[in-house]
Design a protein around this motif. Structure first.
Motif, PDB file in Angstrom:
ATOM      1  N   GLY A 258       8.393   6.764   1.371  1.00 35.22           N
ATOM      2  CA  GLY A 258       8.090   6.916   0.118  1.00 35.22           C
ATOM      3  C   GLY A 258       9.618   6.573  -0.101  1.00 35.22           C
ATOM      4  O   GLY A 258      10.106   6.524   1.248  1.00 35.22           O
ATOM      5  N   THR A 259      10.254   6.936  -1.660  1.00 35.28           N
ATOM      6  CA  THR A 259      11.574   6.473  -2.296  1.00 35.28           C
ATOM      7  C   THR A 259      12.725   7.624  -1.064  1.00 35.28           C
ATOM      8  O   THR A 259      13.620   6.749  -0.910  1.00 35.28           O
ATOM      9  N   ILE A 260      12.472   8.920  -0.322  1.00 32.88           N
ATOM     10  CA  ILE A 260      13.048   9.536   0.390  1.00 32.88           C
ATOM     11  C   ILE A 260      13.451   8.530   1.320  1.00 32.88           C
ATOM     12  O   ILE A 260      14.581   8.949   1.765  1.00 32.88           O
ATOM     13  N   ASP A 261      12.886   7.918   2.042  1.00 34.96           N
ATOM     14  CA  ASP A 261      13.341   7.157   3.077  1.00 34.96           C
ATOM     15  C   ASP A 261      13.971   5.123   2.337  1.00 34.96           C
ATOM     16  O   ASP A 261      14.180   5.003   3.073  1.00 34.96           O
ATOM     17  N   LYS A 262      14.165   4.876   1.792  1.00 33.27           N
ATOM     18  CA  LYS A 262      14.298   3.658   1.199  1.00 33.27           C
ATOM     19  C   LYS A 262      16.040   3.383   1.121  1.00 33.27           C
ATOM     20  O   LYS A 262      16.720   4.452   0.905  1.00 33.27           O
ATOM     21  N   VAL A 263      16.203   1.998   1.156  1.00 29.42           N
ATOM     22  CA  VAL A 263      17.019   1.497   1.639  1.00 29.42           C
ATOM     23  C   VAL A 263      17.634   0.676   0.842  1.00 29.42           C
ATOM     24  O   VAL A 263      16.631  -0.144   0.541  1.00 29.42           O
TER      25      VAL A 263
ATOM     26  N   LYS B 252       6.040   3.769   4.876  1.00 27.10           N
ATOM     27  CA  LYS B 252       5.495   2.740   4.013  1.00 27.10           C
ATOM     28  C   LYS B 252       5.778   3.515   2.129  1.00 27.10           C
ATOM     29  O   LYS B 252       5.296   4.884   2.079  1.00 27.10           O
ATOM     30  N   ASP B 253       5.622   2.789   0.941  1.00 21.11           N
ATOM     31  CA  ASP B 253       5.745   3.357  -0.828  1.00 21.11           C
ATOM     32  C   ASP B 253       4.313   4.020   0.091  1.00 21.11           C
ATOM     33  O   ASP B 253       3.417   3.443   0.498  1.00 21.11           O
ATOM     34  N   SER B 254       4.296   5.315  -1.050  1.00 19.19           N
ATOM     35  CA  SER B 254       2.820   5.805  -0.680  1.00 19.19           C
ATOM     36  C   SER B 254       1.787   5.162  -2.052  1.00 19.19           C
ATOM     37  O   SER B 254       0.880   4.975  -1.673  1.00 19.19           O
ATOM     38  N   LEU B 255       2.338   4.302  -2.526  1.00 19.92           N
ATOM     39  CA  LEU B 255       1.828   3.113  -3.833  1.00 19.92           C
ATOM     40  C   LEU B 255       0.443   2.468  -2.630  1.00 19.92           C
ATOM     41  O   LEU B 255      -0.511   1.680  -3.266  1.00 19.92           O
ATOM     42  N   GLU B 256       1.278   2.018  -1.059  1.00 16.75           N
ATOM     43  CA  GLU B 256       0.203   1.277  -0.483  1.00 16.75           C
ATOM     44  C   GLU B 256      -0.560   2.031   0.203  1.00 16.75           C
ATOM     45  O   GLU B 256      -0.950   0.586   1.294  1.00 16.75           O
TER      46      GLU B 256
ATOM     47  N   ASP C  50       4.611   8.893  -5.257  1.00 16.06           N
ATOM     48  CA  ASP C  50       3.334   8.787  -6.120  1.00 16.06           C
ATOM     49  C   ASP C  50       2.045   9.082  -6.014  1.00 16.06           C
ATOM     50  O   ASP C  50       0.732   9.501  -6.830  1.00 16.06           O
ATOM     51  N   THR C  51       1.571   9.427  -4.633  1.00 14.95           N
ATOM     52  CA  THR C  51       0.505   9.462  -4.010  1.00 14.95           C
ATOM     53  C   THR C  51       0.753  10.623  -2.575  1.00 14.95           C
ATOM     54  O   THR C  51      -0.243  11.070  -1.869  1.00 14.95           O
ATOM     55  N   MET C  52       2.116  11.383  -3.217  1.00 19.22           N
ATOM     56  CA  MET C  52       1.839  12.898  -2.073  1.00 19.22           C
ATOM     57  C   MET C  52       0.662  13.872  -2.459  1.00 19.22           C
ATOM     58  O   MET C  52      -0.157  14.282  -1.607  1.00 19.22           O
TER      59      MET C  52
ATOM     60  N   GLY D 110       8.826  15.254  -1.299  1.00 24.09           N
ATOM     61  CA  GLY D 110       9.738  14.014  -0.711  1.00 24.09           C
ATOM     62  C   GLY D 110      11.184  13.682  -1.682  1.00 24.09           C
ATOM     63  O   GLY D 110      11.456  14.450  -1.670  1.00 24.09           O
ATOM     64  N   ALA D 111      11.434  12.770  -2.046  1.00 26.64           N
ATOM     65  CA  ALA D 111      12.463  12.597  -3.190  1.00 26.64           C
ATOM     66  C   ALA D 111      12.454  11.247  -4.311  1.00 26.64           C
ATOM     67  O   ALA D 111      11.740  10.880  -3.324  1.00 26.64           O
ATOM     68  N   MET D 112      12.710  11.719  -5.688  1.00 21.18           N
ATOM     69  CA  MET D 112      12.930  11.103  -6.937  1.00 21.18           C
ATOM     70  C   MET D 112      14.045   9.921  -6.046  1.00 21.18           C
ATOM     71  O   MET D 112      13.590   8.479  -6.661  1.00 21.18           O
ATOM     72  N   GLN D 113      14.801   9.793  -5.274  1.00 20.38           N
ATOM     73  CA  GLN D 113      16.247   9.214  -5.241  1.00 20.38           C
ATOM     74  C   GLN D 113      16.291   9.565  -3.582  1.00 20.38           C
ATOM     75  O   GLN D 113      16.060  10.206  -3.025  1.00 20.38           O
TER      76      GLN D 113
END
Ligand code: ASP
Length: 161
Positions: free
Chosen positions: A9-14, A50-54, A82-84, A103-106
């Motif tokens: 999810g976004t929380i883990d994004k780089v 994973k992005d939760s959309l996937e 998105d799919t929490m 999760g997090a939006m940012q």
């Protein structure tokens, strides 16, 4: 002991340069918690990246298994927003443990992120709520069965709102 399962999810994004976009990376949660001076024992386990959309039904079954197999009675799951709700509904068969999705939006790596606030809320909720499946977002605790993400407003709310 509280177990934190990371799923992406976004929380883990780089930031991913070659693509000029963000992708899910190593979860920064364990690192963030080091700075929080916790006096509780927290174990961080990566389940997915994973992005939760996937996420697929198989992914959700894997999360279910990880929760069921955990030796902890109190769990936090970091997850894409998105799919929490969908994953929260898929975990309803877990009845003996307190499981809090957040999760997090940012991304947590951003200075202006809701990640630490949300993980802190989830850790507290996991220690104080009775067994069940919950979502901790936007300073509130939600029941996934009656909650939705309001995409336009970027927040979670009761489904009947
Ligand atoms: N698309 C992302 C996800 O659901 C959005 C987020 O995490 O906020 O994984």
């Amino acid at each position: 002991m509280i177990e934190i399962l990371t799923t992406g999810g976004t929380i883990d994004k780089v930031y991913f340069d070659a693509k000029s976009s963000f992708q899910v990376g190593d979860s920064p949660i364990a690192e963030l918690l080091k700075e929080a001076n916790l006096t509780i024992v927290v174990k961080v386990t990566e389940v997915l990246r994973k992005d939760s959309l996937e996420m697929t039904d198989d992914d959700r079954a894997q999360i279910f298994q990880a929760v069921a197999a955990s030796r902890s009675q109190q769990l936090v799951i970091t997850h894409g927003t998105d799919t929490m709700v969908q994953t929260g509904c898929a975990l309803q068969g877990i009845t003996e443990k307190t499981v809090v999705l957040t999760g997090a939006m940012q991304p947590a790596r951003f200075r202006a992120t809701d990640a630490l606030f949300n993980v802190a809320a989830a850790l507290t909720a996991a220690q104080t709520l009775p067994p069940g499946i919950y979502i901790a977002m936007n300073g509130q605790i939600f029941d996934p069965r009656t909650t939705r993400k309001n995409v336009a407003e970027n927040r979670f709310e009761a489904a009947d709102q």
